[in-house]
Write a protein that holds these residues in place. Structure first.
Motif, PDB file in Angstrom:
ATOM      1  N   VAL A 185       0.805  -1.271   0.117  1.00  0.00           N
ATOM      2  CA  VAL A 185       0.007   0.154  -0.021  1.00  0.00           C
ATOM      3  C   VAL A 185       0.887   1.088   0.032  1.00  0.00           C
ATOM      4  O   VAL A 185       1.786   1.459   0.765  1.00  0.00           O
ATOM      5  CB  VAL A 185      -0.874   0.074   1.226  1.00  0.00           C
ATOM      6  CG1 VAL A 185      -1.631   1.351   1.377  1.00  0.00           C
ATOM      7  CG2 VAL A 185      -1.797  -1.263   1.266  1.00  0.00           C
ATOM      8  N   ILE A 186       0.822   1.908  -0.964  1.00  0.00           N
ATOM      9  CA  ILE A 186       1.442   3.099  -1.177  1.00  0.00           C
ATOM     10  C   ILE A 186       0.765   4.291  -0.159  1.00  0.00           C
ATOM     11  O   ILE A 186      -0.263   4.856  -0.533  1.00  0.00           O
ATOM     12  CB  ILE A 186       1.791   3.497  -2.597  1.00  0.00           C
ATOM     13  CG1 ILE A 186       2.287   2.504  -3.318  1.00  0.00           C
ATOM     14  CG2 ILE A 186       2.400   4.915  -2.558  1.00  0.00           C
ATOM     15  CD1 ILE A 186       3.571   2.401  -3.007  1.00  0.00           C
ATOM     16  N   ALA A 187       1.577   5.082   0.702  1.00  0.00           N
ATOM     17  CA  ALA A 187       0.859   5.872   1.612  1.00  0.00           C
ATOM     18  C   ALA A 187       2.213   7.017   1.811  1.00  0.00           C
ATOM     19  O   ALA A 187       2.325   7.491   2.998  1.00  0.00           O
ATOM     20  CB  ALA A 187       0.765   5.306   2.653  1.00  0.00           C
ATOM     21  N   GLY A 188       2.682   7.502   0.719  1.00  0.00           N
ATOM     22  CA  GLY A 188       3.563   8.468   0.556  1.00  0.00           C
ATOM     23  C   GLY A 188       4.178   8.966  -0.523  1.00  0.00           C
ATOM     24  O   GLY A 188       4.174   8.177  -1.312  1.00  0.00           O
ATOM     25  N   ASP A 189       4.515  10.244  -0.635  1.00  0.00           N
ATOM     26  CA  ASP A 189       5.067  10.445  -2.004  1.00  0.00           C
ATOM     27  C   ASP A 189       6.502  10.085  -2.151  1.00  0.00           C
ATOM     28  O   ASP A 189       6.999   9.831  -3.406  1.00  0.00           O
ATOM     29  CB  ASP A 189       4.876  12.008  -2.362  1.00  0.00           C
ATOM     30  CG  ASP A 189       3.513  12.663  -2.424  1.00  0.00           C
ATOM     31  OD1 ASP A 189       2.646  11.572  -3.001  1.00  0.00           O
ATOM     32  OD2 ASP A 189       3.081  13.731  -1.942  1.00  0.00           O
ATOM     33  N   GLY A 190       7.458  10.237  -1.247  1.00  0.00           N
ATOM     34  CA  GLY A 190       8.718   9.844  -1.458  1.00  0.00           C
ATOM     35  C   GLY A 190       9.033   8.212  -1.053  1.00  0.00           C
ATOM     36  O   GLY A 190       8.343   7.420  -1.161  1.00  0.00           O
ATOM     37  N   MET A 191      10.247   8.366  -0.268  1.00  0.00           N
ATOM     38  CA  MET A 191      10.687   7.049   0.408  1.00  0.00           C
ATOM     39  C   MET A 191       9.733   6.678   1.577  1.00  0.00           C
ATOM     40  O   MET A 191       9.342   5.717   1.767  1.00  0.00           O
ATOM     41  CB  MET A 191      12.053   7.228   0.926  1.00  0.00           C
ATOM     42  CG  MET A 191      13.043   6.994  -0.425  1.00  0.00           C
ATOM     43  SD  MET A 191      12.842   5.469  -1.282  1.00  0.00           S
ATOM     44  CE  MET A 191      13.697   4.305  -0.062  1.00  0.00           C
ATOM     45  N   GLY A 192       9.282   7.814   2.452  1.00  0.00           N
ATOM     46  CA  GLY A 192       8.820   7.694   3.679  1.00  0.00           C
ATOM     47  C   GLY A 192       7.305   7.370   3.559  1.00  0.00           C
ATOM     48  O   GLY A 192       6.755   7.538   2.658  1.00  0.00           O
ATOM     49  N   VAL A 193       6.720   7.034   4.705  1.00  0.00           N
ATOM     50  CA  VAL A 193       5.313   7.006   4.831  1.00  0.00           C
ATOM     51  C   VAL A 193       4.853   8.086   5.307  1.00  0.00           C
ATOM     52  O   VAL A 193       5.175   8.415   6.685  1.00  0.00           O
ATOM     53  CB  VAL A 193       4.748   5.603   5.623  1.00  0.00           C
ATOM     54  CG1 VAL A 193       3.221   5.469   5.759  1.00  0.00           C
ATOM     55  CG2 VAL A 193       5.375   4.512   4.769  1.00  0.00           C
ATOM     56  N   ASP A 194       3.582   8.786   4.986  1.00  0.00           N
ATOM     57  CA  ASP A 194       2.874   9.561   5.634  1.00  0.00           C
ATOM     58  C   ASP A 194       1.744   9.124   6.614  1.00  0.00           C
ATOM     59  O   ASP A 194       0.693   8.635   5.886  1.00  0.00           O
ATOM     60  CB  ASP A 194       2.314  10.742   4.494  1.00  0.00           C
ATOM     61  CG  ASP A 194       1.261  11.803   4.873  1.00  0.00           C
ATOM     62  OD1 ASP A 194       1.242  11.763   6.247  1.00  0.00           O
ATOM     63  OD2 ASP A 194       0.797  12.676   4.303  1.00  0.00           O
ATOM     64  N   PRO A 195       1.825   9.259   7.921  1.00  0.00           N
ATOM     65  CA  PRO A 195       0.842   8.776   8.750  1.00  0.00           C
ATOM     66  C   PRO A 195      -0.666   9.233   8.500  1.00  0.00           C
ATOM     67  O   PRO A 195      -1.552   8.026   8.527  1.00  0.00           O
ATOM     68  CB  PRO A 195       1.121   9.265  10.159  1.00  0.00           C
ATOM     69  CG  PRO A 195       2.782   9.449   9.930  1.00  0.00           C
ATOM     70  CD  PRO A 195       2.964  10.011   8.539  1.00  0.00           C
ATOM     71  N   VAL A 196      -0.889  10.381   7.939  1.00  0.00           N
ATOM     72  CA  VAL A 196      -2.338  10.837   7.638  1.00  0.00           C
ATOM     73  C   VAL A 196      -2.568   9.907   6.400  1.00  0.00           C
ATOM     74  O   VAL A 196      -3.911   9.365   6.254  1.00  0.00           O
ATOM     75  CB  VAL A 196      -2.308  12.362   7.343  1.00  0.00           C
ATOM     76  CG1 VAL A 196      -3.753  12.774   6.780  1.00  0.00           C
ATOM     77  CG2 VAL A 196      -1.984  13.163   8.559  1.00  0.00           C
ATOM     78  N   ARG A 197      -1.834   9.733   5.542  1.00  0.00           N
ATOM     79  CA  ARG A 197      -2.354   9.001   4.234  1.00  0.00           C
ATOM     80  C   ARG A 197      -2.426   7.717   4.496  1.00  0.00           C
ATOM     81  O   ARG A 197      -3.279   6.781   4.027  1.00  0.00           O
ATOM     82  CB  ARG A 197      -1.066   9.263   3.120  1.00  0.00           C
ATOM     83  CG  ARG A 197      -1.292  10.553   2.376  1.00  0.00           C
ATOM     84  CD  ARG A 197      -0.394  10.761   1.135  1.00  0.00           C
ATOM     85  NE  ARG A 197      -0.678   9.611   0.293  1.00  0.00           N
ATOM     86  CZ  ARG A 197       0.126   9.650  -0.936  1.00  0.00           C
ATOM     87  NH1 ARG A 197       0.865  10.482  -1.145  1.00  0.00           N
ATOM     88  NH2 ARG A 197      -0.116   8.410  -1.735  1.00  0.00           N
ATOM     89  N   ALA A 198      -1.676   6.991   5.405  1.00  0.00           N
ATOM     90  CA  ALA A 198      -1.520   6.005   5.834  1.00  0.00           C
ATOM     91  C   ALA A 198      -2.825   5.435   6.534  1.00  0.00           C
ATOM     92  O   ALA A 198      -3.618   4.431   6.212  1.00  0.00           O
ATOM     93  CB  ALA A 198      -0.271   5.190   6.867  1.00  0.00           C
ATOM     94  N   VAL A 199      -3.636   6.232   7.125  1.00  0.00           N
ATOM     95  CA  VAL A 199      -4.821   5.971   8.041  1.00  0.00           C
ATOM     96  C   VAL A 199      -5.788   6.144   7.044  1.00  0.00           C
ATOM     97  O   VAL A 199      -6.768   5.195   7.153  1.00  0.00           O
ATOM     98  CB  VAL A 199      -4.827   7.004   9.254  1.00  0.00           C
ATOM     99  CG1 VAL A 199      -6.354   6.883   9.647  1.00  0.00           C
ATOM    100  CG2 VAL A 199      -3.858   6.873  10.365  1.00  0.00           C
ATOM    101  N   ARG A 200      -5.778   7.109   6.310  1.00  0.00           N
ATOM    102  CA  ARG A 200      -6.787   7.041   5.144  1.00  0.00           C
ATOM    103  C   ARG A 200      -6.680   5.801   4.195  1.00  0.00           C
ATOM    104  O   ARG A 200      -7.648   5.531   3.735  1.00  0.00           O
ATOM    105  CB  ARG A 200      -6.801   8.587   4.435  1.00  0.00           C
ATOM    106  CG  ARG A 200      -7.513   8.586   3.382  1.00  0.00           C
ATOM    107  CD  ARG A 200      -9.175   8.523   3.646  1.00  0.00           C
ATOM    108  NE  ARG A 200      -9.419   8.980   5.058  1.00  0.00           N
ATOM    109  CZ  ARG A 200     -10.709   8.741   5.507  1.00  0.00           C
ATOM    110  NH1 ARG A 200     -11.357   7.817   5.065  1.00  0.00           N
ATOM    111  NH2 ARG A 200     -10.915   9.663   6.667  1.00  0.00           N
ATOM    112  N   ALA A 201      -5.517   5.447   3.874  1.00  0.00           N
ATOM    113  CA  ALA A 201      -5.453   4.364   2.740  1.00  0.00           C
ATOM    114  C   ALA A 201      -6.130   3.110   3.497  1.00  0.00           C
ATOM    115  O   ALA A 201      -6.845   2.296   2.838  1.00  0.00           O
ATOM    116  CB  ALA A 201      -4.090   4.178   2.441  1.00  0.00           C
ATOM    117  N   LEU A 202      -5.865   3.140   4.571  1.00  0.00           N
ATOM    118  CA  LEU A 202      -6.337   1.705   5.317  1.00  0.00           C
ATOM    119  C   LEU A 202      -7.936   1.738   5.872  1.00  0.00           C
ATOM    120  O   LEU A 202      -8.758   0.890   5.392  1.00  0.00           O
ATOM    121  CB  LEU A 202      -5.662   1.400   6.623  1.00  0.00           C
ATOM    122  CG  LEU A 202      -4.155   1.156   6.869  1.00  0.00           C
ATOM    123  CD1 LEU A 202      -3.632   1.261   8.373  1.00  0.00           C
ATOM    124  CD2 LEU A 202      -4.123  -0.517   6.163  1.00  0.00           C
ATOM    125  N   ALA A 203      -8.384   3.100   5.932  1.00  0.00           N
ATOM    126  CA  ALA A 203      -9.834   3.343   6.165  1.00  0.00           C
ATOM    127  C   ALA A 203     -10.389   3.024   4.864  1.00  0.00           C
ATOM    128  O   ALA A 203     -11.749   2.322   4.521  1.00  0.00           O
ATOM    129  CB  ALA A 203     -10.087   4.731   6.592  1.00  0.00           C
TER     130      ALA A 203
END
Length: 278
Positions: A185-203
Motif C-alpha cells: 500500500v503506497i502511503a507517501g510521495d517519497g521514500m517515507g510513509v505519511d501517517p495521515v495518508r496511511a490511516v486514510r488508505a487503510l480506512a
C-alpha cells in the motif's frame, strides 16, 4: 485485576454489597479496597471496545498499545517482553482481537520476531458480528522494504500481511514483497510513509479499527502527525536505568498535546491506562 478509574455506578462500592464485575469488597472504595481477580476476555473486550461509529458511518480510530517502565524505558535489551506481564499480554491479545489491522514499524518486526496474528476462539463470534476477518491484518511500515519475505509473517498469515511504503520505494523490493504474497500500500510521495495518508488508505480498504504496536519511532510519527486518537499504556513496576528508548521518539511537538485519562486498571503493581485525545 482491579478497576481504579473512572468511578461510576459500575466501579463505585455500594453499601452492604460487593460489585461482582470488579471484585470489590463491601464498603471499599473503587481505588483502594478492591480485591484482585482475573478478568475474562469478554470483560476486557468490553472495557477496551472501540468507540461507537457516528450516524454517517465508521471513521478510522487509531489507538497505540505500548509498555513503559517507571523510569521511562520502552524496552529492555531491545525487546518489550522483559518488562511485560501476563496481564499485559492478555490486554495485548484483547486489543488485537478487537482491531481490523495492526500497524507496526519494520524495526519492531525485526527486533520482536513478529509472526502472523493467530485466530482465537474467544474472539471468533465477536469478530464475525463486527464483520471482521478471523484475525487482524499486520501492516508493516517500511521505507526501504528491507524485510525478509521468507518469514512466517509473510509466508503463512491467515490474512495477507500488508506493507505500507512510499511511492519512491525500490521497484525490485516492491516486486519481492508482492511475490511473497504481501499487499503493498503506497502511503507517501517519497521514500517515507505519511501517517495521515496511511490511516486514510487503510480506512479506504475498510480497516477503521486501527492498532499500532510501535515501535517508538513509528509512535513518534503518529503523535507528531496528529493521527493518534488513543494510547493504551502499561506502566510496568520496574526500573531498568540504561539508555533504552522511550515509547515515542523522533522530533518533538512545538506544543505538547494533551490526552485525557479514560480508564485505569491495576494488577500486581502493573497499571493499565487508557488515554484519549482531549
Amino acid at each position: 485485576m482491579r478497576r481504579l478509574f473512572p468511578v461510576t455506578d459500575e466501579t463505585a462500592a455500594r453499601p452492604g454489597a460487593p460489585a461482582p464485575d470488579t471484585g470489590e469488597v463491601p464498603g471499599a472504595g473503587a481505588a483502594g479496597g478492591s480485591v484482585d481477580r482475573e478478568w475474562s476476555l469478554e470483560e476486557l473486550a468490553a472495557a477496551y471496545a472501540y468507540p461507537e461509529p457516528p450516524p454517517g458511518g465508521r471513521e478510522p480510530w487509531l489507538r497505540a498499545n505500548m509498555v513503559s517502565t517507571l523510569d521511562g524505558a520502552a524496552q529492555h535489551e531491545g525487546r518489550s517482553h522483559p518488562i511485560s506481564s501476563a496481564a499485559d499480554m492478555r490486554i495485548f491479545g484483547t486489543l488485537r482481537g478487537l482491531a481490523d489491522v495492526v500497524i507496526v514499524g519494520a524495526e519492531t518486526v525485526r527486533q520482536e520476531g513478529y509472526r502472523p496474528a493467530r485466530e482465537r476462539e474467544a474472539f471468533a463470534a465477536m469478530r464475525r458480528a463486527a464483520a471482521q476477518g478471523p484475525v487482524p491484518a499486520i501492516a508493516v511500515v517500511s521505507s526501504s522494504l528491507e524485510l525478509d519475505f521468507s518469514w512466517p509473517l509473510f509466508t503463512s498469515p491467515l490474512v495477507p500481511t500488508m506493507v505500507l511504503t512510499g511511492a519512491a520505494a525500490a521497484p525490485d523490493r516492491v516486486a519481492a514483497a508482492e511475490k511473497a504474497g504481501a499487499r503493498v500500500v503506497i502511503a507517501g510521495d517519497g521514500m517515507g510513509v505519511d501517517p495521515v495518508r496511511a490511516v486514510r488508505a487503510l480506512a479506504d480498504l475498510g480497516m477503521t479499527r486501527l492498532l499500532s504496536e510501535g515501535g517508538p519511532r513509528l509512535l513518534g510519527q503518529l503523535v507528531v502527525s496528529g493521527v493518534l486518537d488513543e494510547l493504551c499504556l502499561t506502566v510496568s513496576p520496574m526500573l531498568t536505568a540504561g539508555d533504552a528508548q522511550r515509547i515515542a521518539g523522533g522530533p518533538s511537538l512545538t506544543v505538547p498535546r494533551r490526552f485525557a485519562l479514560a480508564s485505569l486498571l491495576e494488577e500486581e503493581g502493573f497499571l493499565f491506562a487508557r488515554y484519549r485525545r482531549a
